[in-house]
Scaffold this motif. Sequence first.
Motif, mmCIF file in Angstrom:
data_model
loop_
_atom_site.group_PDB
_atom_site.id
_atom_site.type_symbol
_atom_site.label_atom_id
_atom_site.label_comp_id
_atom_site.label_asym_id
_atom_site.label_seq_id
_atom_site.Cartn_x
_atom_site.Cartn_y
_atom_site.Cartn_z
ATOM 1 N N GLN A 94 0.933 -1.352 0.008
ATOM 2 C CA GLN A 94 -0.092 0.135 0.114
ATOM 3 C C GLN A 94 0.950 1.156 -0.120
ATOM 4 O OE1 GLN A 94 -3.107 0.108 2.822
ATOM 5 N NE2 GLN A 94 -3.652 2.132 2.629
ATOM 6 N N VAL A 95 2.028 1.190 0.819
ATOM 7 C CA VAL A 95 2.818 2.339 0.823
ATOM 8 C C VAL A 95 3.451 2.708 -0.384
ATOM 9 C CG1 VAL A 95 4.709 3.344 2.049
ATOM 10 C CG2 VAL A 95 2.881 2.575 3.385
ATOM 11 N N ILE A 150 8.654 -3.851 -4.726
ATOM 12 C CA ILE A 150 7.971 -3.233 -3.534
ATOM 13 C C ILE A 150 8.383 -2.714 -2.363
ATOM 14 C CG2 ILE A 150 5.749 -3.533 -2.191
ATOM 15 C CD1 ILE A 150 4.722 -5.393 -4.567
ATOM 16 N N TYR A 151 9.228 -3.616 -1.801
ATOM 17 C CA TYR A 151 9.896 -3.345 -0.518
ATOM 18 C C TYR A 151 11.024 -2.094 -1.005
ATOM 19 C CZ TYR A 151 8.711 -7.624 1.875
ATOM 20 O OH TYR A 151 7.731 -8.402 2.474
ATOM 21 N N ARG A 152 11.688 -2.165 -1.992
ATOM 22 C CA ARG A 152 12.534 -1.031 -2.303
ATOM 23 C C ARG A 152 11.770 0.566 -2.431
ATOM 24 N NH1 ARG A 152 13.213 1.343 -6.750
ATOM 25 N NH2 ARG A 152 12.294 -0.093 -8.006
ATOM 26 N N ALA A 155 10.655 1.723 0.935
ATOM 27 C CA ALA A 155 11.433 2.039 1.840
ATOM 28 C C ALA A 155 11.086 2.097 3.479
ATOM 29 C CB ALA A 155 11.794 3.549 1.623
ATOM 30 N N MET A 156 10.793 0.994 3.748
ATOM 31 C CA MET A 156 10.368 0.678 5.346
ATOM 32 C C MET A 156 11.176 -0.580 5.578
ATOM 33 S SD MET A 156 6.204 0.907 4.620
ATOM 34 C CE MET A 156 5.838 0.990 6.561
ATOM 35 N N ALA A 208 -4.233 -2.409 -3.801
ATOM 36 C CA ALA A 208 -2.912 -3.203 -3.881
ATOM 37 C C ALA A 208 -2.685 -3.850 -2.748
ATOM 38 C CB ALA A 208 -1.911 -2.168 -4.569
ATOM 39 N N GLY A 209 -2.780 -2.999 -1.563
ATOM 40 C CA GLY A 209 -2.304 -3.719 -0.375
ATOM 41 C C GLY A 209 -3.181 -4.777 0.068
ATOM 42 N N GLN A 210 -4.414 -4.737 -0.033
ATOM 43 C CA GLN A 210 -5.351 -5.788 0.284
ATOM 44 C C GLN A 210 -5.223 -6.981 -0.797
ATOM 45 O OE1 GLN A 210 -7.421 -6.075 2.658
ATOM 46 N NE2 GLN A 210 -8.387 -8.112 2.104
#
Length: 234
Positions: A94-95, A150-152, A155-156, A208-210
């Motif tokens: 989601q972020v 997605i992780y990149r 940025a969390m 997208a998050g769901q």
Amino acid sequence: MSTELSTKADDIAAVLEDEIVAGAIPPGTVLRQEQLSERFAVSRTPVREALRRLAALGLVSFEPNRGVRVRSIAPLELREAFLVRAELEGLATQVATEKMTPADVAALEEAEVAFAALTAELRRQAAQGERDEAMFGRWMQGNYAFHEVIYRVAAMPYVERVAKAARRTFIGDRVWSARAELDGLYARNELQHRAILGAVAAGSASAAGQLAREHVLASGRLIEAVLDLARDPS
């Protein structure tokens, strides 16, 4: 530890992680430092560090007077891991969707296309009755590569670190006989990646998050069913 030794430890840990999760190194195997040092042509220092990193991920355990042993995962631990992953990967997706540039979307699409090709090949091999742990490892890495984009972008780092530590499913050797169920897992994962990509490209962060959350939970439910079948094939 120097940067060079740390990099060697990372490389060794990555190889062993792939082999453990793919089933090439089955649960219960004792990993001996001297053998690993010889295999990777390094001293024991980066090997020890690599094993510590695998232990932190829950892949191995240090046993007094016995060495380092590859762990099995209990059903409740597996279920908990998928619940944690679902929430964190849903949040990261989601972020990330809110931050995606056209170049990021293109990178995600490229990863999805590569994963689809790996999925098609793995399903072909499974249909032919072939057992290829190396191919299964490449498929998992292709799966991870999609989520790495997605992780990149998200940025969390804390969320990423905890989610990755929880994605160890240890399906390995216990599920190779469950061909039909595995084929369903492969096909469903690829379709769900496409759906996530579509929502991300459309800029729909909530959707997208769901979808990411449902993707992880669905994988968890199916793997639980596969493991049940492997334990009781009747």
